[in-house]
Scaffold this active site. Structure first.
Site, short mmCIF file in Angstrom:
data_model
loop_
_atom_site.label_atom_id
_atom_site.label_comp_id
_atom_site.label_asym_id
_atom_site.label_seq_id
_atom_site.Cartn_x
_atom_site.Cartn_y
_atom_site.Cartn_z
N GLY A 57 52.95 54.27 -17.25
CA GLY A 57 53.26 55.61 -17.99
C GLY A 57 54.76 55.76 -18.60
O GLY A 57 54.93 56.74 -20.25
N ARG A 58 55.47 54.56 -19.18
CA ARG A 58 56.81 54.14 -19.76
C ARG A 58 56.99 52.86 -20.00
O ARG A 58 58.14 52.37 -20.33
CB ARG A 58 58.16 54.94 -19.23
CG ARG A 58 57.92 54.36 -18.31
CD ARG A 58 59.58 55.37 -16.94
NE ARG A 58 59.84 54.08 -15.99
CZ ARG A 58 60.01 55.03 -15.58
NH1 ARG A 58 60.37 56.58 -15.50
NH2 ARG A 58 60.47 54.78 -13.84
N ASP A 74 58.03 45.95 -10.51
CA ASP A 74 58.78 47.48 -10.29
C ASP A 74 59.71 47.68 -10.05
O ASP A 74 59.81 48.47 -8.53
CB ASP A 74 57.90 48.32 -10.38
CG ASP A 74 56.66 48.83 -11.35
OD1 ASP A 74 57.27 47.70 -12.35
OD2 ASP A 74 55.52 49.16 -10.92
N ARG A 96 59.98 43.23 -20.24
CA ARG A 96 60.19 42.26 -18.78
C ARG A 96 58.62 41.89 -18.90
O ARG A 96 58.34 41.54 -19.51
CB ARG A 96 59.81 43.32 -17.21
CG ARG A 96 58.78 44.45 -17.45
CD ARG A 96 59.04 44.79 -16.42
NE ARG A 96 58.01 46.22 -16.09
CZ ARG A 96 57.51 47.46 -15.25
NH1 ARG A 96 58.54 47.07 -13.88
NH2 ARG A 96 56.16 47.65 -14.87
N ASP A 150 50.21 50.95 -7.15
CA ASP A 150 50.15 50.57 -8.24
C ASP A 150 51.69 49.59 -8.70
O ASP A 150 51.52 49.20 -9.29
CB ASP A 150 50.47 51.86 -8.64
CG ASP A 150 51.39 52.88 -7.86
OD1 ASP A 150 51.79 52.75 -6.41
OD2 ASP A 150 52.36 53.25 -9.33
N LYS A 200 59.34 48.62 -20.71
CA LYS A 200 59.98 49.47 -19.93
C LYS A 200 60.99 50.89 -20.55
O LYS A 200 61.98 49.98 -20.88
CB LYS A 200 60.06 48.98 -18.98
CG LYS A 200 60.23 50.12 -17.97
CD LYS A 200 59.98 49.55 -16.27
CE LYS A 200 60.19 50.48 -15.28
NZ LYS A 200 60.27 50.20 -13.79
N GLY A 207 58.53 59.02 -20.81
CA GLY A 207 57.92 57.48 -21.43
C GLY A 207 59.58 56.65 -21.82
O GLY A 207 59.08 55.65 -21.68
N ARG A 239 47.71 45.45 -11.49
CA ARG A 239 48.12 45.53 -10.06
C ARG A 239 47.34 45.76 -9.14
O ARG A 239 45.99 46.08 -9.30
CB ARG A 239 48.92 46.28 -10.28
CG ARG A 239 49.25 47.51 -11.28
CD ARG A 239 50.59 48.30 -11.78
NE ARG A 239 51.31 47.41 -12.67
CZ ARG A 239 52.53 47.94 -12.79
NH1 ARG A 239 53.11 48.47 -11.72
NH2 ARG A 239 53.04 47.43 -13.92
N GLY A 255 49.02 54.48 -14.09
CA GLY A 255 49.09 54.16 -15.61
C GLY A 255 50.78 53.75 -15.71
O GLY A 255 51.43 54.08 -15.59
#
Length: 534
Positions: free
Chosen positions: A109-110, A288, A200, A278, A130, A143, A207, A107
């Site tokens: 997370g940050r 990412d 972003r 992910d 992010k 986070g 995903r 998931g």
């Protein structure tokens, strides 16, 4: 009088994912399992002193947003300090295979999505912060994100866009005024680093792992609802998802887009570094940006990610195979939507054929070849990859110098010896004459192939220069921008941003940014190797 553009704090947001998917609204940020939901509503955690460091003017113009002041309400929104009435921040729940092993619930997370703004062409784009604080999916993390990783993501998102690679985008880079403790190489040496947040942007950040999570948990209603949402909003050409044939066509299109993305990566020498499921966009976008890098000495086994040094699973040469493996994992999740899993197999075959055809077409352009000789050209390309690896050649410089040398050789074959000598001097690092021999032999065969072309030398030159960038975001250049920004100097970052917007142009005033990696950067942290730490 034209209406002035809104800043992000006054722009209206839509919230399709929150409004249409199943979510929990407890606003409980404690790390935990969140069964039964697509997302969790969360609030970003405020930071001490947000300040705008970088802004993508072109992306903002497309989104219909005005550039904000260095400090103020708009930057507060970009840092998570201000949530407007139309924003519904959330963190998505997903799982994934990390380095080939199922990791369960992961998931955001940050990363915290604020919602969607409507671009000037009428399409909605999701804006995600992010580094905006903990969520239920943060596990043991805080986070947050540090300046070095946030700056790298901001720069690379935009650099890849201007290279023509399918990618998510980056709107802003904000320094938080807080310190974040990170152990950069997980070697017991934690340091306090300046924190930052990158905003972003993508049509969606869904995903492969979102679907894997639902399938793994047996939440088939959630799986189908998510698939239908993605098809309706992002694949409308497929029609309403009323039967299994739509899911089959959808998977084929995901596979096709993923293949095109991977071919682009290979064409420019980009190494993602952490191709976990992910980290695979359902839209076929690069997503990412963590421990990425560009090939400098051409080495198919090179990975920039220290975490991957043991297996080199995500090395440059392995990326096409990993793309296929990741699609296979997605197919296993989507198999719950069709009566027979074998119906999804043509999608995997389409990935392979699309990748090969796209990469072949790109290589023809990179080498200035317009006539087709499929079997001979495939052998020529394979021999080139072997020769580049043996000769320790800088991939970007080799193809860029070849773009100038090949048309001259096409026009005057007698000039070949001098042209190839100059090319090798400019593009190789430390190869011996014996190591260069295979590449010299390849250049001789290439010269013969070039003589079969009927296109004018100038047309060949234009095609090659448009396919072979002069400027890419080499890790040492990014590291220089990071160190300067940490010291309060943004000029290095701003110059890089300007140059990377036109990577195929000569820009002679920035010639040093197209140079080979210097010796001092060979082993320097952040220049040669990175980790997943951010």
């Amino acid at each position: 009088m034209p209406t002035s553009l809104p800043t992000i704090d006054t722009a209206p947001f839509q919230n399709s994912f929150v409004d249409e998917m199943r979510g929990e609204a407890s606003f409980d940020n404690r790390p935990r399992q969140v069964p039964g939901y697509h997302y969790s509503r969360v609030q970003p955690t405020p930071v001490q002193d947000p300040r705008l460091l970088a802004w993508s003017d072109e992306l903002a113009a497309y989104l219909g947003l005005a550039r904000p002041a260095e400090r103020g309400p708009a930057v507060d929104a970009l840092a998570g300090n201000l949530v407007t009435d139309t924003m519904k921040p959330f963190a998505a729940r997903y799982g994934g295979h990390q380095f080939g092993s199922w990791a369960g619930q992961l998931g955001d997370g940050r990363a915290i999505s604020l919602g969607e703004v409507t671009a000037t062409d009428g399409t909605p784009w999701e804006i995600q912060l992010k580094g905006a604080g903990p969520t239920p999916y943060s596990r043991r993390a805080d986070g947050r994100a540090v300046l070095r990783s946030s700056l790298r993501e901001f720069l690379c998102s935009e650099a890849m866009h201007y290279l023509g690679v399918p990618t998510t985008r980056a709107l802003s880079l904000v320094r938080t005024g807080d310190l974040v403790v990170r152990d950069m190489f997980y070697n017991g040496n934690p340091q306090a680093e300046p924190g930052a947040i990158v905003a972003r942007v993508a049509p969606t950040f869904v995903r492969f792992g979102n679907f894997q999570m639902m399938a793994s948990a047996g939440e088939l209603d959630n799986l189908r609802a998510l698939a239908d949402y993605v098809i309706r909003r992002y694949y409308p050409e497929l029609g309403e998802p009323t039967g299994p044939e739509v899911y089959v066509r959808w998977f084929e299109e995901i596979s096709r887009r993923t293949a095109v993305m991977l071919a682009h990566w290979m064409s420019v020498g980009f190494v993602h570094g952490v191709m976990n499921t992910d980290n695979m966009s359902i839209l076929g976008l690069t997503i990412d940006y963590g421990p990425y890098g560009w090939l400098e000495p051409y080495d198919p086994d090179w990975t920039p990610n220290t975490t991957d040094f043991g297996s080199r699973r995500y090395a440059y040469g392995q990326q096409p195979n990993v793309g296929l493996w990741n699609l296979w994992q997605l197919a296993r999740a989507l198999a719950h939507l069709v009566p027979d899993p074998e119906l999804l197999r043509p999608g995997l075959d389409l990935y392979s054929s699309t990748f090969e055809a796209t990469r072949h077409a790109m290589m023809l352009r990179k080498l200035g070849l317009t006539s087709r000789n499929e079997a001979d050209d495939k052998a020529l390309f394979e021999a080139l990859h072997e020769a580049l690896a043996e000769s320790e050649v800088d991939m970007t410089l080799f193809f860029r110098h070849l773009s100038h040398a090949a048309p001259a050789v096409r026009q005057d074959p007698a000039a070949a010896a001098a042209a190839w000598r100059e090319l090798l001097a400019a593009a190789t690092y430390s190869a011996s004459p014996e190591e260069e021999q295979k590449l010299r032999s390849w250049l001789s065969h290439y010269q013969q192939r070039l003589q079969q072309e009927t296109a004018a030398p100038e047309a060949i030159r234009e095609m090659m220069l448009a396919a072979n960038p002069k400027y890419v975001l080499r890790n040492y250049l990014a590291q220089q921008a990071i160190e300067a920004a940490e010291a309060g100097d943004l000029t290095v970052l701003e110059r890089l941003m300007t140059v990377l917007k036109t990577p195929f142009a000569e820009q002679p005033e920035h010639e040093e940014l197209a140079a080979k990696r210097p010796d001092w950067a060979r082993e320097k942290p952040g220049c040669a190797t990175l980790s997943c730490s951010s």
